[in-house]
Design a protein around this motif. Structure first.
Motif, PDB file in Angstrom:
ATOM      1  N   LEU A 143      45.301  31.110  67.994  1.00  0.00           N
ATOM      2  CA  LEU A 143      45.708  32.136  68.947  1.00  0.00           C
ATOM      3  C   LEU A 143      46.545  31.473  70.033  1.00  0.00           C
ATOM      4  O   LEU A 143      46.084  30.549  70.696  1.00  0.00           O
ATOM      5  CB  LEU A 143      44.482  32.810  69.568  1.00  0.00           C
ATOM      6  N   ILE A 144      47.764  31.965  70.214  1.00  0.00           N
ATOM      7  CA  ILE A 144      48.665  31.473  71.259  1.00  0.00           C
ATOM      8  C   ILE A 144      48.923  32.665  72.183  1.00  0.00           C
ATOM      9  O   ILE A 144      49.648  33.589  71.829  1.00  0.00           O
ATOM     10  CB  ILE A 144      49.989  30.953  70.666  1.00  0.00           C
ATOM     11  N   GLN A 145      48.308  32.684  73.369  1.00  0.00           N
ATOM     12  CA  GLN A 145      48.301  33.904  74.182  1.00  0.00           C
ATOM     13  C   GLN A 145      48.542  33.609  75.661  1.00  0.00           C
ATOM     14  O   GLN A 145      47.939  32.705  76.246  1.00  0.00           O
ATOM     15  CB  GLN A 145      46.962  34.629  74.032  1.00  0.00           C
ATOM     16  N   GLY A 146      49.424  34.399  76.255  1.00  0.00           N
ATOM     17  CA  GLY A 146      49.579  34.401  77.703  1.00  0.00           C
ATOM     18  C   GLY A 146      50.202  33.159  78.295  1.00  0.00           C
ATOM     19  O   GLY A 146      50.063  32.897  79.495  1.00  0.00           O
ATOM     20  N   ASN A 147      50.900  32.382  77.477  1.00  0.00           N
ATOM     21  CA  ASN A 147      51.505  31.146  77.956  1.00  0.00           C
ATOM     22  C   ASN A 147      52.943  31.368  78.432  1.00  0.00           C
ATOM     23  O   ASN A 147      53.625  32.301  77.990  1.00  0.00           O
ATOM     24  CB  ASN A 147      51.523  30.102  76.838  1.00  0.00           C
ATOM     25  N   VAL A 148      53.404  30.495  79.311  1.00  0.00           N
ATOM     26  CA  VAL A 148      54.824  30.384  79.634  1.00  0.00           C
ATOM     27  C   VAL A 148      55.326  29.131  78.928  1.00  0.00           C
ATOM     28  O   VAL A 148      54.896  28.014  79.232  1.00  0.00           O
ATOM     29  CB  VAL A 148      55.059  30.287  81.147  1.00  0.00           C
ATOM     30  N   ILE A 149      56.228  29.330  77.970  1.00  0.00           N
ATOM     31  CA  ILE A 149      56.753  28.239  77.142  1.00  0.00           C
ATOM     32  C   ILE A 149      58.249  28.195  77.390  1.00  0.00           C
ATOM     33  O   ILE A 149      58.999  29.039  76.902  1.00  0.00           O
ATOM     34  CB  ILE A 149      56.426  28.485  75.655  1.00  0.00           C
ATOM     35  N   ARG A 150      58.715  27.216  78.171  1.00  0.00           N
ATOM     36  CA  ARG A 150      60.116  27.264  78.593  1.00  0.00           C
ATOM     37  C   ARG A 150      60.718  25.857  78.718  1.00  0.00           C
ATOM     38  O   ARG A 150      60.015  24.886  79.001  1.00  0.00           O
ATOM     39  CB  ARG A 150      60.249  27.987  79.926  1.00  0.00           C
ATOM     40  N   GLY A 151      62.011  25.809  78.444  1.00  0.00           N
ATOM     41  CA  GLY A 151      62.753  24.579  78.658  1.00  0.00           C
ATOM     42  C   GLY A 151      62.411  23.450  77.724  1.00  0.00           C
ATOM     43  O   GLY A 151      62.669  22.284  78.039  1.00  0.00           O
ATOM     44  N   ASN A 152      61.842  23.743  76.554  1.00  0.00           N
ATOM     45  CA  ASN A 152      61.492  22.710  75.589  1.00  0.00           C
ATOM     46  C   ASN A 152      62.622  22.544  74.565  1.00  0.00           C
ATOM     47  O   ASN A 152      63.424  23.449  74.361  1.00  0.00           O
ATOM     48  CB  ASN A 152      60.187  23.080  74.895  1.00  0.00           C
ATOM     49  N   ARG A 153      62.635  21.371  73.878  1.00  0.00           N
ATOM     50  CA  ARG A 153      63.745  21.047  73.000  1.00  0.00           C
ATOM     51  C   ARG A 153      63.248  20.462  71.675  1.00  0.00           C
ATOM     52  O   ARG A 153      62.321  19.644  71.648  1.00  0.00           O
ATOM     53  CB  ARG A 153      64.669  20.024  73.677  1.00  0.00           C
ATOM     54  N   ALA A 154      63.908  20.897  70.586  1.00  0.00           N
ATOM     55  CA  ALA A 154      63.641  20.347  69.260  1.00  0.00           C
ATOM     56  C   ALA A 154      64.813  20.705  68.354  1.00  0.00           C
ATOM     57  O   ALA A 154      65.686  21.492  68.736  1.00  0.00           O
ATOM     58  CB  ALA A 154      62.341  20.908  68.685  1.00  0.00           C
ATOM     59  N   GLN A 155      64.822  20.160  67.158  1.00  0.00           N
ATOM     60  CA  GLN A 155      65.843  20.571  66.188  1.00  0.00           C
ATOM     61  C   GLN A 155      65.492  21.924  65.593  1.00  0.00           C
ATOM     62  O   GLN A 155      66.375  22.745  65.352  1.00  0.00           O
ATOM     63  CB  GLN A 155      65.984  19.521  65.089  1.00  0.00           C
ATOM     64  N   GLU A 156      64.211  22.157  65.323  1.00  0.00           N
ATOM     65  CA  GLU A 156      63.741  23.464  64.848  1.00  0.00           C
ATOM     66  C   GLU A 156      62.551  23.896  65.696  1.00  0.00           C
ATOM     67  O   GLU A 156      61.651  23.115  65.958  1.00  0.00           O
ATOM     68  CB  GLU A 156      63.332  23.403  63.376  1.00  0.00           C
ATOM     69  N   GLY A 157      62.584  25.176  66.117  1.00  0.00           N
ATOM     70  CA  GLY A 157      61.494  25.695  66.930  1.00  0.00           C
ATOM     71  C   GLY A 157      61.462  25.071  68.304  1.00  0.00           C
ATOM     72  O   GLY A 157      60.558  24.280  68.616  1.00  0.00           O
ATOM     73  N   GLY A 158      62.446  25.422  69.135  1.00  0.00           N
ATOM     74  CA  GLY A 158      62.470  24.860  70.479  1.00  0.00           C
ATOM     75  C   GLY A 158      61.204  25.150  71.257  1.00  0.00           C
ATOM     76  O   GLY A 158      60.649  24.280  71.922  1.00  0.00           O
ATOM     77  N   GLY A 159      60.714  26.397  71.162  1.00  0.00           N
ATOM     78  CA  GLY A 159      59.460  26.769  71.805  1.00  0.00           C
ATOM     79  C   GLY A 159      58.252  26.514  70.923  1.00  0.00           C
ATOM     80  O   GLY A 159      57.314  25.809  71.308  1.00  0.00           O
ATOM     81  N   ILE A 160      58.280  27.099  69.694  1.00  0.00           N
ATOM     82  CA  ILE A 160      57.168  26.973  68.739  1.00  0.00           C
ATOM     83  C   ILE A 160      57.748  26.801  67.340  1.00  0.00           C
ATOM     84  O   ILE A 160      58.664  27.543  66.934  1.00  0.00           O
ATOM     85  CB  ILE A 160      56.256  28.215  68.756  1.00  0.00           C
ATOM     86  N   TRP A 161      57.193  25.876  66.577  1.00  0.00           N
ATOM     87  CA  TRP A 161      57.530  25.714  65.154  1.00  0.00           C
ATOM     88  C   TRP A 161      56.258  25.898  64.344  1.00  0.00           C
ATOM     89  O   TRP A 161      55.209  25.322  64.644  1.00  0.00           O
ATOM     90  CB  TRP A 161      58.121  24.338  64.897  1.00  0.00           C
ATOM     91  N   ILE A 162      56.323  26.735  63.287  1.00  0.00           N
ATOM     92  CA  ILE A 162      55.150  27.126  62.496  1.00  0.00           C
ATOM     93  C   ILE A 162      55.448  26.852  61.023  1.00  0.00           C
ATOM     94  O   ILE A 162      56.464  27.317  60.490  1.00  0.00           O
ATOM     95  CB  ILE A 162      54.844  28.628  62.685  1.00  0.00           C
ATOM     96  N   VAL A 163      54.550  26.131  60.341  1.00  0.00           N
ATOM     97  CA  VAL A 163      54.773  25.820  58.933  1.00  0.00           C
ATOM     98  C   VAL A 163      53.432  25.667  58.229  1.00  0.00           C
ATOM     99  O   VAL A 163      52.404  25.411  58.850  1.00  0.00           O
ATOM    100  CB  VAL A 163      55.628  24.524  58.798  1.00  0.00           C
ATOM    101  N   ASN A 164      53.462  25.848  56.895  1.00  0.00           N
ATOM    102  CA  ASN A 164      52.277  25.766  56.034  1.00  0.00           C
ATOM    103  C   ASN A 164      51.264  26.850  56.429  1.00  0.00           C
ATOM    104  O   ASN A 164      51.644  27.877  56.981  1.00  0.00           O
ATOM    105  CB  ASN A 164      51.693  24.355  56.061  1.00  0.00           C
ATOM    106  N   TYR A 165      49.984  26.635  56.143  1.00  0.00           N
ATOM    107  CA  TYR A 165      48.993  27.685  56.414  1.00  0.00           C
ATOM    108  C   TYR A 165      48.749  27.759  57.916  1.00  0.00           C
ATOM    109  O   TYR A 165      47.893  27.081  58.469  1.00  0.00           O
ATOM    110  CB  TYR A 165      47.700  27.398  55.654  1.00  0.00           C
ATOM    111  N   SER A 166      49.532  28.604  58.567  1.00  0.00           N
ATOM    112  CA  SER A 166      49.422  28.796  60.017  1.00  0.00           C
ATOM    113  C   SER A 166      49.617  30.276  60.321  1.00  0.00           C
ATOM    114  O   SER A 166      50.689  30.709  60.737  1.00  0.00           O
ATOM    115  CB  SER A 166      50.474  27.956  60.756  1.00  0.00           C
ATOM    116  N   ASP A 167      48.583  31.062  60.049  1.00  0.00           N
ATOM    117  CA  ASP A 167      48.647  32.510  60.277  1.00  0.00           C
ATOM    118  C   ASP A 167      48.308  32.800  61.741  1.00  0.00           C
ATOM    119  O   ASP A 167      47.254  33.328  62.079  1.00  0.00           O
ATOM    120  CB  ASP A 167      47.673  33.237  59.342  1.00  0.00           C
ATOM    121  N   ALA A 168      49.240  32.443  62.597  1.00  0.00           N
ATOM    122  CA  ALA A 168      49.007  32.471  64.038  1.00  0.00           C
ATOM    123  C   ALA A 168      49.100  33.879  64.603  1.00  0.00           C
ATOM    124  O   ALA A 168      49.914  34.692  64.146  1.00  0.00           O
ATOM    125  CB  ALA A 168      50.012  31.570  64.741  1.00  0.00           C
TER     126      ALA A 168
END
Length: 224
Positions: free
Chosen positions: A62-87
């Motif tokens: 559970l990812i709830q009520g967060n402020v996710i800002r100004g982050n950096r990546a090649q994929e999924g700057g804020g959040i990257w989800i892969v494989n069994y991740s039924d978020a």
């Protein structure tokens, strides 16, 4: 384990040497809860995935009520989800993140998995070549986007759907998917404007420059 991560400031971190998840990395099929945190200015430079949060075979977090800002990546700057991740991703503000793909959120869903469910998030002003707000890929026909504001950076597409494994897009209901000076939907995402309560309008945020993403008086998304 199923950690409870609540009320923290996770700021200015860097994941290198093969690791992903600049701010938080979660793996293992359990039920972590990440609630009411500030996750800001983190970088994923190893696997280059998940600048703010990496969910790698993370079960049902559970990812709830967060402020996710100004982050950096090649994929999924804020959040990257892969494989069994039924978020369940609920009520977050995801803004100002950057990536090549999925400035705000990016995912790749495996066969026979539901994939993420995003409800009531504001994903706005993120920077990416493919999917300013979201890049959706894999077997993600079971993934859901409900009651979100997906607002692209000017000139970019808000929602991008790839064809890796399967070109079928996720289910969309009652979202505002909007881009100024570009099509709101890209690649294999059909334009859902006018179907299942989805609209495409400028939400008229109160003052996004200082992180105030409340709709201003007269905004067309109020009660829509």
């Amino acid at each position: 384990g199923s950690p409870l991560i609540v009320g923290n400031s996770i700021v200015g971190n860097r994941a290198g040497c093969g690791a992903g998840g600049g701010g938080i990395s979660i793996g293992g099929a359990a039920k972590a809860e990440v609630r009411d945190n500030l996750i800001e200015d983190n970088t994923a430079s190893g696997t280059k995935t998940g600048g703010g949060i990496l969910l790698w075979a993370a079960g049902t977090p559970l990812i709830q009520g967060n402020v996710i800002r100004g982050n950096r990546a090649q994929e999924g700057g804020g959040i990257w989800i892969v494989n069994y991740s039924d978020a369940e991703i609920v009520g977050n503000i995801i803004s100002g993140n950057s990536a090549d793909r999925g400035g705000g959120v990016s995912w790749l869903v495996l066969r026979d998995r539901r994939g993420p469910r995003l409800v009531g998030n504001t994903i706005a002003g993120n920077d990416a070549v493919e999917g300013s707000a979201i890049a959706a890929d894999g077997f993600d026909v079971g993934a859901e986007l409900v009651d979100n504001l997906l607002i692209a950076k000017s000139g970019q597409q808000a929602l991008w759907c790839g064809e890796f494994y399967d070109p079928s897009p996720p289910a969309l209901r009652h979202n505002d998917v909007y881009s100024r000076d570009a099509a709101p939907y890209g690649e294999f995402c059909g334009d859902a404007t006018g179907f299942d309560g989805n609209i495409s309008v400028d939400p008229l945020f109160n003052c996004p420059e200082i992180g105030d993403f409340r709709p201003a008086a007269g905004s067309p998304v109020i009660d829509a």
